[in-house]
Design an enzyme around this catalytic site. Structure first.
Site, short mmCIF file in Angstrom:
data_model
loop_
_atom_site.label_atom_id
_atom_site.label_comp_id
_atom_site.label_asym_id
_atom_site.label_seq_id
_atom_site.Cartn_x
_atom_site.Cartn_y
_atom_site.Cartn_z
N ASN A 1 -8.13 0.34 13.56
CA ASN A 1 -9.51 0.08 13.15
C ASN A 1 -9.64 -1.29 12.49
O ASN A 1 -10.68 -1.60 11.90
CB ASN A 1 -9.97 1.17 12.15
CG ASN A 1 -9.12 1.18 10.89
OD1 ASN A 1 -8.01 0.64 10.88
ND2 ASN A 1 -9.61 1.78 9.84
N GLU B 1 -9.73 -0.18 4.60
CA GLU B 1 -10.30 0.47 5.78
C GLU B 1 -11.65 -0.15 6.15
O GLU B 1 -12.24 -0.88 5.35
CB GLU B 1 -10.48 1.97 5.50
CG GLU B 1 -9.18 2.70 5.18
CD GLU B 1 -8.30 2.96 6.41
OE1 GLU B 1 -8.03 2.03 7.18
OE2 GLU B 1 -7.89 4.11 6.59
N ASP C 1 0.83 -1.20 0.00
CA ASP C 1 0.00 0.00 0.00
C ASP C 1 0.87 1.26 0.00
O ASP C 1 2.10 1.18 0.13
CB ASP C 1 -0.96 0.00 1.20
CG ASP C 1 -0.24 -0.06 2.55
OD1 ASP C 1 1.01 -0.11 2.58
OD2 ASP C 1 -0.94 -0.07 3.58
N HIS D 1 -7.75 -2.32 9.96
CA HIS D 1 -7.42 -2.33 8.54
C HIS D 1 -6.22 -3.22 8.23
O HIS D 1 -5.36 -3.46 9.07
CB HIS D 1 -7.25 -0.91 7.96
CG HIS D 1 -5.99 -0.20 8.31
ND1 HIS D 1 -5.80 1.14 8.05
CD2 HIS D 1 -4.83 -0.61 8.90
CE1 HIS D 1 -4.59 1.50 8.45
NE2 HIS D 1 -3.99 0.47 8.96
P1 PGA Z 1 1.70 0.18 12.75
O1 PGA Z 1 0.58 0.22 11.63
O2 PGA Z 1 2.54 -1.03 12.43
O3 PGA Z 1 2.46 1.45 12.58
O4 PGA Z 1 1.00 0.01 14.06
C1 PGA Z 1 -0.14 -0.94 11.40
C2 PGA Z 1 -1.08 -0.72 10.25
O5 PGA Z 1 -1.69 0.35 10.17
O6 PGA Z 1 -1.21 -1.64 9.43
#
Ligand code: PGA
Length: 240
Positions: free
Chosen positions: A136, A143, A67, A138
């Site tokens: 959340n 999302e 992504d 995701h």
């Molecule tokens: P993070 O993000 O590893 O910075 O906690 C995780 C994500 O949003 O997939």
């Protein structure tokens, strides 16, 4: 789902890197995708160490982005592409055969999206997809509310993601959209490895692994994946 609870972040990172390396042992021409963010830092470093010591041979394998923030290229601070280049690709003494890194700053983002689909269609399905989980639920930028049937797509960022992202950008950049592999591509991966660490991930991890499968919590879809490993530290596993 195979759940492994590790004593700490380092053990989680090494375990996830080994599982990813196994996929490349099984198929030297594997297509591989790792996430950006805080969670995977130790994992990608451990994986690079395995490459550099000869424990895994990636000379026939390919790497594809999961992504990117729309508006950022792989030269921009806080981008997933810069994370890929600095923390993974730049550390490899022997490179992947080929890489496909998303450019979120492309003038025509729709062409960029199509190119991601085309790359995965040509060299995929993914042999291994390593994923973090957002606050959340995701996966990549799938999302809450995402359509599980989508391939690569451009999606408005959720309010939760917009709040969390200040840890990457401060007040410098306020992205509104993400570009991401879709759940259909993630679910088609031969192996998925979900990683999470820290007490702040305990509640969302419980929802994703123990709650109903719903697009309100995108990671819950992994309950339906036939070969999914969940590798977490003790703090993240507190509610499991
Ligand atoms: P993070 O993000 O590893 O910075 O906690 C995780 C994500 O949003 O997939």
């Amino acid at each position: 789902m195979i759940l492994t609870i590790c004593k700490d972040y380092e053990e989680m990172s090494r375990k996830a890197a080994s599982l990813a390396a196994e996929s490349i042992h099984e198929n030297p021409s594997a297509l591989v995708s790792f996430p950006g963010g805080d969670t995977p830092l130790g994992m990608v470093h451990a994986f690079a160490d395995m490459v550099n010591t000869g424990e895994v041979d990636i000379s026939k394998a390919r790497y594809v982005s999961l992504d990117e923030w729309v508006g950022l290229s792989d030269k921009d601070e806080g981008s997933c592409g810069l994370f890929n280049r600095t923390e993974l690709l730049g550390r490899l003494q022997k490179p992947f055969l080929d890489t496909h890194i998303l450019n979120g700053a492309a003038a025509d983002i729709e062409t960029e999206r199509k190119a991601l689909d085309a790359y995965i269609a040509q060299y995929g399905p993914l042999d291994v997809s390593v994923l973090g989980i957002g606050m959340n639920g995701h996966l990549g930028f799938n999302e809450d509310g995402v359509d599980f049937s989508l391939n690569a797509h451009i999606i408005p960022l959720s309010e939760t993601t917009k709040t969390v992202m200040t840890k990457y950008f401060g007040e410098k950049f306020h992205p509104e959209y993400g570009i991401s592999q879709g759940i259909a591509q993630i679910m088609a991966a031969k192996k998925v490895i979900l990683i999470a660490n820290g007490a702040h991930k305990a509640e969302i991890l419980e929802k994703a692994l123990r709650g109903e499968v719903t697009n309100r919590v995108p990671a819950s879809v992994l309950q339906n994946h036939p070969n999914c490993y969940v590798v977490v530290d003790e703090a993240a596993a507190a509610r499991l």
